[in-house]
Design a protein around this motif. Structure first.
Motif, PDB file in Angstrom:
ATOM      1  N   LYS A  35       0.858  -1.188   0.000  1.00 48.17           N
ATOM      2  CA  LYS A  35       0.000   0.000   0.000  1.00 48.17           C
ATOM      3  C   LYS A  35       0.895   1.238   0.000  1.00 48.17           C
ATOM      4  O   LYS A  35       1.854   1.325   0.758  1.00 48.17           O
ATOM      5  CB  LYS A  35      -0.887  -0.011   1.252  1.00 48.17           C
ATOM      6  CG  LYS A  35      -1.793   1.185   1.380  1.00 48.17           C
ATOM      7  CD  LYS A  35      -2.639   1.089   2.628  1.00 48.17           C
ATOM      8  CE  LYS A  35      -3.520   2.316   2.774  1.00 48.17           C
ATOM      9  NZ  LYS A  35      -4.397   2.213   3.948  1.00 48.17           N
ATOM     10  N   CYS A  98      -0.644   2.265  -5.439  1.00 50.40           N
ATOM     11  CA  CYS A  98      -1.440   1.241  -4.763  1.00 50.40           C
ATOM     12  C   CYS A  98      -2.160   1.825  -3.554  1.00 50.40           C
ATOM     13  O   CYS A  98      -1.541   2.467  -2.705  1.00 50.40           O
ATOM     14  CB  CYS A  98      -0.545   0.092  -4.321  1.00 50.40           C
ATOM     15  SG  CYS A  98       0.271  -0.722  -5.714  1.00 50.40           S
ATOM     16  N   GLU A 100      -4.015  -0.305  -1.704  1.00 50.28           N
ATOM     17  CA  GLU A 100      -3.985  -1.487  -0.836  1.00 50.28           C
ATOM     18  C   GLU A 100      -2.740  -2.285  -1.214  1.00 50.28           C
ATOM     19  O   GLU A 100      -2.145  -2.042  -2.263  1.00 50.28           O
ATOM     20  CB  GLU A 100      -5.208  -2.384  -1.091  1.00 50.28           C
ATOM     21  CG  GLU A 100      -6.541  -1.746  -0.876  1.00 50.28           C
ATOM     22  CD  GLU A 100      -7.712  -2.625  -1.335  1.00 50.28           C
ATOM     23  OE1 GLU A 100      -8.846  -2.239  -1.044  1.00 50.28           O
ATOM     24  OE2 GLU A 100      -7.496  -3.672  -2.004  1.00 50.28           O
ATOM     25  N   ASN A 101      -2.366  -3.252  -0.379  1.00 52.65           N
ATOM     26  CA  ASN A 101      -1.356  -4.202  -0.829  1.00 52.65           C
ATOM     27  C   ASN A 101      -1.903  -4.837  -2.099  1.00 52.65           C
ATOM     28  O   ASN A 101      -3.069  -5.248  -2.142  1.00 52.65           O
ATOM     29  CB  ASN A 101      -1.084  -5.263   0.232  1.00 52.65           C
ATOM     30  CG  ASN A 101      -0.372  -4.695   1.447  1.00 52.65           C
ATOM     31  OD1 ASN A 101       0.179  -3.590   1.413  1.00 52.65           O
ATOM     32  ND2 ASN A 101      -0.374  -5.439   2.529  1.00 52.65           N
TER      33      ASN A 101
END
Length: 193
Positions: A35, A98, A100-101
Motif C-alpha cells: 500500500k 497502490c 492497498e497491498n
C-alpha cells in the motif's frame, strides 16, 4: 507465479492453447506492491502494463498547484498503467499508486511486443480492451461535461461496485471532480430516499 486470473480474463476474449499459456507465463512477471507504492510516477517512463490480481490502485495526476486529480481506479481484473507512456515509451503524465497491498501480472513493453509475434491473437485481445478503455474514457468525458454530480456519482457506483468500502471518500470526490462535502451531501440525499 499465479497467472490463472489473467488466463481466465483472457479467455473471455481469446482462446489460448496449453503451449500458448506456457509461452505467456514465460513472458510476464508477477509482482507484489505494498500500500502506498507507485507502479509508475509522473515523468518516469511507464515500463509495465499491469493486470490486477488482487488489490486496488488509483491513476492520477498532480497539477501545477499540487492538486491531485484521480482519473481511474483499478481493482481485481482491471488494468493499470499510464497507457500513453507505455505505448510511446515516453515520460508518464500520470501516477499509478497502490491503495492497498496489491498483486499484479505485468507485461513489459519489450516482452509484450515479443508476445504479439509469438501469440498473434494477443494483439487482437489488447486491441479490444484498448478500444473498450477508449470508449469508456470518451463516455466519462461527455458525462463530466453534461451530467450533474449526482448522476456522475450513480454512474461511478455502477462502474465500480463495492469500491466505496475500499477507498476514502475524498478520492471518490476527486474522481468525480467535486468536493468531499458535496459528495457527502449527494450520498445522504440518495440514502434518505
Amino acid at each position: 507465479m499465479n497467472i490463472e486470473p489473467l488466463i481466465a480474463y483472457l479467455s473471455k476474449y481469446i482462446h489460448l492453447s496449453t503451449d500458448e499459456k506456457e509461452i505467456l507465463s514465460e513472458h510476464v512477471s508477477y509482482r507484489k506492491y505494498l500500500k502506498g507504492q507507485f507502479v509508475v510516477q509522473q515523468g518516469d517512463v511507464c515500463k509495465y502494463e499491469s493486470f490486477v490480481v488482487k488489490g486496488c490502485l488509483k491513476t492520477f495526476y498532480i497539477d501545477s498547484e499540487g492538486q491531485e486529480h484521480i482519473v481511474m481506479f483499478a481493482v481485481e481484473n482491471w488494468w493499470a498503467a499510464d497507457l500513453g507512456s507505455f505505448i510511446t515509451q515516453s515520460p508518464a503524465d500520470y501516477n499509478v499508486q497502490c491503495l492497498e497491498n496489491t498483486e499484479v501480472v505485468q507485461f513489459s513493453y519489450e516482452k509484450l511486443e515479443a508476445l504479439y509475434l509469438l501469440i498473434p491473437k494477443l494483439e487482437r485481445f489488447f486491441r479490444i480492451i484498448i478500444q473498450k478503455a477508449y470508449v469508456a474514457s470518451e463516455k466519462r468525458i461527455i458525462g463530466n461535461f453534461s451530467l450533474p454530480a449526482r448522476e456522475r456519482y450513480l454512474e461511478f457506483r455502477e462502474q465500480y461496485p463495492d469500491i466505496e468500502q475500499r477507498v476514502p471518500q475524498y478520492m471518490i470526490a476527486s474522481y468525480l471532480g467535486i468536493t468531499k462535502e458535496f459528495l457527502s451531501k449527494i450520498r445522504s440525499q440518495i440514502i434518505s430516499k
